[in-house]
Design a protein around this motif. Structure first.
Motif, PDB file in Angstrom:
ATOM      1  N   PRO B  71       8.649  -5.542   0.807  1.00  7.92           N
ATOM      2  CA  PRO B  71       9.990  -5.736   1.342  1.00  7.92           C
ATOM      3  C   PRO B  71       9.811  -6.122   2.943  1.00  7.92           C
ATOM      4  CG  PRO B  71       9.325  -3.460   1.201  1.00  7.92           C
ATOM      5  CD  PRO B  71       8.280  -4.107   0.506  1.00  7.92           C
ATOM      6  N   THR B  75       2.855  -8.649   2.711  1.00  8.64           N
ATOM      7  CA  THR B  75       1.683  -9.374   1.879  1.00  8.64           C
ATOM      8  C   THR B  75       2.023 -10.853   1.473  1.00  8.64           C
ATOM      9  OG1 THR B  75       1.097  -7.155   0.663  1.00  8.64           O
ATOM     10  CG2 THR B  75       1.001  -9.308  -0.465  1.00  8.64           C
ATOM     11  N   ILE B  85      -3.003  -9.013   3.648  1.00  8.50           N
ATOM     12  CA  ILE B  85      -1.936  -8.181   3.952  1.00  8.50           C
ATOM     13  C   ILE B  85      -2.017  -8.316   5.688  1.00  8.50           C
ATOM     14  CG2 ILE B  85      -1.271  -5.701   4.408  1.00  8.50           C
ATOM     15  CD1 ILE B  85      -3.217  -5.265   1.752  1.00  8.50           C
ATOM     16  N   CYS B  90       3.073  -4.321   8.006  1.00 10.27           N
ATOM     17  CA  CYS B  90       3.330  -3.390   6.864  1.00 10.27           C
ATOM     18  C   CYS B  90       3.716  -2.029   7.298  1.00 10.27           C
ATOM     19  CB  CYS B  90       1.864  -3.240   6.145  1.00 10.27           C
ATOM     20  SG  CYS B  90       1.774  -1.931   4.842  1.00 10.27           S
ATOM     21  N   ILE B  91       4.596  -1.457   6.412  1.00 10.45           N
ATOM     22  CA  ILE B  91       5.113  -0.152   6.734  1.00 10.45           C
ATOM     23  C   ILE B  91       4.690   1.105   5.950  1.00 10.45           C
ATOM     24  CG2 ILE B  91       7.398  -0.971   7.442  1.00 10.45           C
ATOM     25  CD1 ILE B  91       8.422  -0.343   4.691  1.00 10.45           C
ATOM     26  N   ARG B 105      -5.236  -1.722  -4.597  1.00  6.73           N
ATOM     27  CA  ARG B 105      -4.820  -1.370  -3.228  1.00  6.73           C
ATOM     28  C   ARG B 105      -5.022   0.081  -2.835  1.00  6.73           C
ATOM     29  NH1 ARG B 105      -0.676  -4.878  -0.705  1.00  6.73           N
ATOM     30  NH2 ARG B 105      -1.576  -7.174  -1.161  1.00  6.73           N
TER      31      ARG B 105
HETATM   32  S1  SF4 Z   1       2.714  -1.006   1.633  1.00  2.00           S
HETATM   33 FE1  SF4 Z   1       2.992  -2.864   3.027  1.00  2.00          FE
HETATM   34  S2  SF4 Z   1       2.135  -4.590   1.988  1.00  2.00           S
HETATM   35 FE2  SF4 Z   1       2.423  -2.972   0.409  1.00  2.00          FE
HETATM   36  S3  SF4 Z   1       4.717  -3.469  -0.390  1.00  2.00           S
HETATM   37 FE3  SF4 Z   1       4.888  -1.753   1.472  1.00  2.00          FE
HETATM   38  S4  SF4 Z   1       4.944  -3.252   3.305  1.00  2.00           S
HETATM   39 FE4  SF4 Z   1       4.335  -4.534   1.617  1.00  2.00          FE
END
Ligand code: SF4
Ligand code: SF4
Lengths: 308, 217
Positions: B71, B75, B85, B90-91, B105
């Motif tokens: 979201p 990525t 990434i 990234c949250i 992952r």
């Molecule tokens: S953890 Fe980070 S890289 Fe993975 S979907 Fe959520 S925001 Fe995207």
């Protein structure tokens, strides 16, 4: 396992067979529970507005449930201070789209508290939100029980059944004369849809679309869910119909059971029947001049094909 | 175009886990996190039982579901096929972790080290706080590849430009290269030998290819 390693998922799972995902826990299930029940309630209440149903309590309850769901998922993220970044991925991510729809749903729902006519529009963002939730699960390709196309109708039917259940329950508490007659009919229809889709979904998962362990979880859940979340609510509705003196209590109990069934369904699908894909090889190699051998797909019924 | 890929020869891999170790050293991954690991499979039933070692990790998919669900756009997929990434965006919602069909992952929220709270020299030197609370995975050693390209080296041929796991493989089971170049090391292997890719039916287009019959016919 020492406490320090608790955050390290791979440490706990070095197997080959699919293992239960640990990335999303009850907090994530909470988003599907709050979002599904809340939007289900808002959709049915909003459509009911065309038949003269208007209740600020129902609107507030629906919005509160959706809000609690969102808060619950907020608790799951690893870097909460960056939460607004969730709005960046609209091009592809259904999670972003869900957040955008929420940004329409809340102001509209709150505005309908002031201008009752707007209640007739709330079903539109509520339905979109419910759809986004279903797509969030379907897009998780790593979890076989989520990526099934049947997760779409299942999530939607359950959200509506939960919403109808809550309307029936709240109706007996806050509406004069209880919930309108048609709500019981809506509950029957949505429960029927939910159990119908569930049967197909369960069958496909057990038939080989899910790892054996995930299918076993669904099999164990099937009977309590069918009875507790679907048959019992109908039985209460019938009871309420033939026993007028306990009608209000029976309708409330029917609503409660239908809602609880949906919540249990989400907890099971998100946190218990969420085994990942695991690993597989299509062929084992020839070694030392010997022949190549069969494929291997641990934890699944089907093994990949042997020869090209 | 360029499309980086790894070819893993299942007939050659001896399951020594040297690549796993090299990766852990190169990335100083915390306990439990293995960007590269080698699965130890026992296939078949008695008397025809065989042992197969299968190196796995991020497949840098052509159509990565991890990217599609993200979201935040943390990525992304580069033009050369590498799935990256951005740790600063990234949250840590973990959506990509459940979207990846290769269990590639990880998310770690607090610092952990091989010897509990005592980091090794390497762990200290390579510790990166940005990786806490976000998703992390194999990058195909992007720094090495980019360094090589910037210095006129061929990734997969020059060790300085090649992922640490591939460099370390003592049985030459792993090869890194560009599958879009018909003359590359990997293309030649794929042309010559039979190969498959893991969970290809899911439409992800994984870029680790497994050779399973390397005896010449
Ligand atoms: S953890 Fe980070 S890289 Fe993975 S979907 Fe959520 S925001 Fe995207
Ligand atoms: S293997 Fe997983 S993490 Fe890597 S690109 Fe594919 S889906 Fe994404």
């Amino acid at each position: 396992m020492s406490e320090e390693f608790e955050d390290a998922p791979g440490m706990r799972h070095l197997g080959l067979s699919p293992w239960l995902q640990t990335a999303w826990d009850l907090r994530a299930a909470g988003n599907f529970i709050g979002g599904g029940s809340g939007t289900g309630l808002l959709i049915i209440a909003s459509l009911g507005a065309f038949k003269g149903l208007y209740s600020p309590v129902l609107l507030l309850a629906g919005l509160a449930l959706v809000g609690l769901g969102l808060f619950s998922v907020f608790l799951e993220i690893g870097r909460p201070l960056r939460a607004l970044n969730v709005l960046l991925g609209a091009k592809r991510s259904w999670m972003t789209r869900e957040a955008f729809v929420a940004a329409v749903l809340f102001p509209l729902g709150l505005a309908a508290l002031i201008w009752p006519d707007l209640a007739k529009l709330v079903w539109i963002p509520a339905a979109a939100y419910l759809y986004c939730q279903a797509r969030i699960l379907e897009a998780a390709k790593g979890i076989p029980t989520w990526r099934s196309p049947l997760i779409l109708p299942l999530t939607i039917a359950s959200g509506l059944a939960e919403g109808a259940g809550i309307l029936l329950l709240l109706g007996t508490l806050v509406l004069d004369g209880g919930a309108p007659e048609w709500v019981a009919g809506t509950l029957v229809a949505t429960i029927a849809a939910r159990i119908f889709v569930w049967m197909f979904y369960r069958r496909r998962m057990v038939g080989g679309e899910a790892p054996v362990e995930a299918a076993a979880v669904l099999i164990r859940f099937s009977m309590p869910f069918t009875l507790g979340g679907n048959v019992i609510p109908i039985a209460f509705l019938v009871l309420g119909g033939i026993q007028p003196d306990i009608r209000a209590a029976a309708l409330a109990a029917a609503g409660l059971a239908a809602m609880a069934g949906g919540w249990a369904l989400k907890i099971v699908i998100v946190t218990k029947a969420a085994q990942n894909q695991g690993f597989a090889i299509n062929h084992s190699p020839a070694r030392g001049g010997g022949e190549s051998g069969p494929g291997f797909k641990p934890g699944w019924r089907e093994v990949p094909k042997d020869k090209d | 175009m360029t499309k980086w890929a790894i070819v893993a020869d299942l007939g050659r891999c001896v399951g020594c886990q040297t690549c796993t170790t090299a990766c852990r050293h190169a990335n100083a991954t915390p306990p439990g996190v293995q960007y590269r690991k080698v699965l130890d499979m026992e296939v078949g039933t008695f008397p025809d039982v065989r042992r197969v070692f299968v190196p796995v990790g991020c497949m840098h998919c052509d159509e990565p579901p991890c990217r599609d669900v993200c979201p935040t756009t943390a990525t992304t997929k580069r033009a050369d096929g590498m799935v990256m990434i951005d740790y600063d965006i990234c949250i840590g919602c973990g959506y990509c972790i459940v979207a990846c069909p290769y269990q590639a992952r990880y998310k770690v929220s607090k610092p952990t080290f091989a010897f509990k709270d005592q980091e090794t020299q390497n762990e200290r030197a390579r510790f990166d706080e940005r990786l806490l609370g976000v998703a992390q995975k194999c990058t195909f050693c992007v720094d090495r590849v980019d360094y090589g390209l910037a210095n006129g080296l061929t990734p997969g041929v020059a060790p300085e430009a090649t992922p640490a796991c591939v460099n370390s493989c003592l049985s030459k089971a792993l090869t890194f290269g560009d599958t879009d170049n018909p003359d590359s090391n990997v293309s030649k292997l794929l042309k010559r030998y039979k190969s498959f890719r893991m969970h290809e039916e899911l439409g992800t287009g994984p870029n680790i290819h497994y050779l399973w019959e390397t005896e010449d016919e």
